[in-house]
Design an enzyme around this catalytic site. Structure first.
Site, short mmCIF file in Angstrom:
data_model
loop_
_atom_site.label_atom_id
_atom_site.label_comp_id
_atom_site.label_asym_id
_atom_site.label_seq_id
_atom_site.Cartn_x
_atom_site.Cartn_y
_atom_site.Cartn_z
N CYS A 2 -0.88 -4.78 3.27
CA CYS A 2 0.03 -5.22 2.24
C CYS A 2 0.67 -4.03 1.44
O CYS A 2 0.31 -2.87 1.99
CB CYS A 2 -0.71 -6.05 0.98
SG CYS A 2 -1.82 -7.38 1.54
N GLY A 28 4.05 -6.16 5.46
CA GLY A 28 3.61 -7.76 5.12
C GLY A 28 4.89 -8.58 4.96
O GLY A 28 5.89 -8.40 4.38
N ASN A 102 -4.11 -3.92 -2.29
CA ASN A 102 -4.00 -3.63 -0.94
C ASN A 102 -5.22 -3.27 -0.36
O ASN A 102 -5.67 -2.22 -0.77
CB ASN A 102 -2.99 -2.66 -0.52
CG ASN A 102 -2.58 -2.27 0.86
OD1 ASN A 102 -3.11 -2.85 1.80
ND2 ASN A 102 -2.36 -1.02 1.09
N GLY A 103 -5.94 -4.08 0.81
CA GLY A 103 -7.16 -3.75 1.19
C GLY A 103 -8.11 -4.97 1.28
O GLY A 103 -7.63 -6.04 1.42
N TYR A 259 0.45 3.22 13.37
CA TYR A 259 1.18 2.16 13.51
C TYR A 259 1.74 1.64 12.15
O TYR A 259 2.90 1.14 11.98
CB TYR A 259 0.40 1.05 14.32
CG TYR A 259 1.04 -0.26 14.28
CD1 TYR A 259 1.93 -0.63 15.39
CD2 TYR A 259 0.67 -1.29 13.08
CE1 TYR A 259 2.63 -1.75 15.20
CE2 TYR A 259 1.28 -2.39 13.32
CZ TYR A 259 2.29 -2.76 14.18
OH TYR A 259 2.65 -4.01 14.07
#
Length: 507
Positions: A2, A28, A102-103, A259
């Site tokens: 995210c 996201g 985020n995670g 990436y």
């Protein structure tokens, strides 16, 4: 995976957060949300869809206030299709807390039960973010009981959160009437940075997943949030910082450099662009030792993330670099599309081959990584259909052999083409004439060289070493089960609009 952002300013922040989320859209595309705060009143808009679809003019007008946060979501825990699980999340006690995350919490299932049995808190979704916000709320209530909330109590609460939860987490939270809190897991797996600038009416402080969101909105990058560190920004814009973990170490996620992150970001002192150039340099050495450069006519990247690596590789082996694929920018990234069927269908909608660059040539395609293999299979076939004599494929990352449990969508080994397969078996599946992978040790070495202060990396999807602890069989099963979504109804952005305080009540 995210993208999160939080801002404290002296002027309205709704447009600023919107602009930052656009810069983080690559992290996201399933859902987006913004919360702003005016006084102690919070205002929320969140829904499934891209940033530009979720927030219309009428939505932005209903987001007043000089403090706020936002998130773009790709779900790696919970229901992929539920708008109720889009972030931000809100709890009304203590104070009123809004949070984005985020995670992935690897012990979310156990914590959910503990919250119910011990803390007397009810979790109503499958989202680990709801677990996290309730743990934080409980610890804030304990730390500040019978006292005014100050940075000391906030830092004590974060220290308690670190002791209770496991996994990866970068968090931004608003505490109504008090300020903005940001903290990062003790291993620094997921990225988080903050910056400062001057807005129309005075100083501003922004916290975001990537530096590009900070710099791209006119702020100066101050630094990364350290692993285990908490930063509390009061309503006057004063930044308070404290290390809240007992044994922090800096082990960022390697897949960010390979990436996930934008190439113009700098994460934990490492330029993402330079990291990808370095990966191309060492990949070139693998190519030379595997395949004589005389057998290669042209090097072609598979857009977008592989371009720096492909350019460096081409220069190193002395072969021309060419753009052989045109990308349709209005189709989302296939890696973060829910559903294998959607992913396979989208490849040819997303990429189109330039026939003149392939016809009659031996082409070396360079990709950033190969995860499931289906996209690579389609692209190799596209190169052959465009007239390539031979199609070689090189991956700037090593084989992805293990599931990622820290916030990237690699939840099960059955989805990974490299799990329990030899390089030759993978090559046969993809259909390439030669398949060349990056070396794990070389990958770590060339990225680590860009910042000697790094303690290591979370490269678990490549080497199977889980820096924050491996999930138990029960936890892994719970995470995999939690990813099974419900009805894949697209709906409209308005259907998911949630308002904590309506604009009409401002009058």
């Amino acid at each position: 995976m995210c993208g999160i952002v939080g801002v404290i300013a002296k002027s309205p922040v709704n447009q600023l957060i919107y602009d930052a989320l656009l810069l983080l859209q690559h992290r996201g595309q399933d859902a987006a949300g913004i919360v702003t705060m005016q006084g102690t009143k919070c205002f929320m808009q969140k829904a499934r869809g891209m940033v530009r679809d979720v927030f219309r003019t009428r939505n932005m007008r209903a987001l007043p206030g000089n403090v706020g946060l936002g998130q773009v979501r790709y779900p790696t825990a919970g229901n992929a299709y539920s708008e109720e699980e889009a972030q931000p999340f809100y709890v009304n006690a203590p104070y009123g807390i809004v949070l984005v995350h985020n995670g992935n919490l690897t012990n979310a299932a156990a914590m959910k039960q503990e919250l119910f049995d011990v803390d007397r808190r009810h979790i109503n979704t499958g989202s680990d973010t709801e677990v996290l916000i309730n743990v934080l709320a409980h610890e804030l209530e304990r730390a500040a009981r019978d006292r005014q909330l100050s940075p000391e109590e906030v830092f004590a609460a974060v220290a308690a959160v670190h002791k209770r939860i496991r996994g990866s987490y970068a968090v931004v939270a608003l505490i109504a009437g008090h300020g903005l809190l940001a903290f990062r897991d003790p291993f620094g797996i997921r990225p988080l940075a903050f910056g400062e600038g001057v807005g129309p009416n005075g100083p501003e402080v922004m916290v975001a997943s990537e530096s590009v969101a900070i710099v791209g909105t006119g702020h100066a990058l101050t630094r990364d949030v350290a692993p285990g560190e908490a930063i509390f920004i009061d309503l006057e814009g004063t930044v308070h910082a404290r290390q809240c973990a007992e044994k922090p170490s800096l082990n960022p996620c390697m897949f960010e450099y390979v990436y996930l992150a934008r190439p113009d970001s700098v994460m934990d002192g490492v330029s993402v662009y330079q990291a990808r150039l370095n990966l191309g340099e060492t990949l070139a050495q693998r190519v030379i030792s595997t395949l004589p450069p005389s057998e290669i006519d042209v090097v072609i990247p598979i857009p977008e993330s592989s371009r720096p690596s492909a350019m460096q590789l081409a220069q190193r082996i002395g072969k021309p670099y060419r753009e052989g694929f045109v990308k349709n920018r209005y189709v989302g990234r296939t890696f973060i599309m829910p559903g294998q069927g959607v992913r396979k269908k989208s490849v040819r909608q997303k990429l189109n081959a330039i026939e003149v660059e392939f016809k009659g040539r031996n082409v070396l395609l360079v990709d950033d990584s190969i995860v499931r293999g289906t996209t690579s299979q389609e692209i190799v076939q596209m190169a052959r259909d465009a007239g390539a004599k031979k199609v070689y494929l090189a991956s700037a990352a090593p084989p992805v052999r293990y599931p990622n449990i820290y916030g990237i969508d690699m939840p099960t080994t059955t989805e990974l083409i490299a799990h329990d397969r030899s390089i030759e078996e993978i090559r046969e599946f993809i259909g390439a004439d030669k398949l060349i992978y990056q070396d794990v040790a070389a990958m770590k070495r060339v990225v680590a060289a860009l910042n000697p202060k790094l303690d290591g990396f979370d490269a678990s999807c490549f080497d199977g070493v889980y820096i924050a602890g491996e999930a138990s069989a029960e936890e892994a099963a719970a995470m995999a089960a939690g990813r099974k979504g419900g009805d894949e109804d697209d709906g409209s952005a308005d259907r998911g609009a949630l308002t904590l305080q309506s604009a009409a009540e401002l009058a």
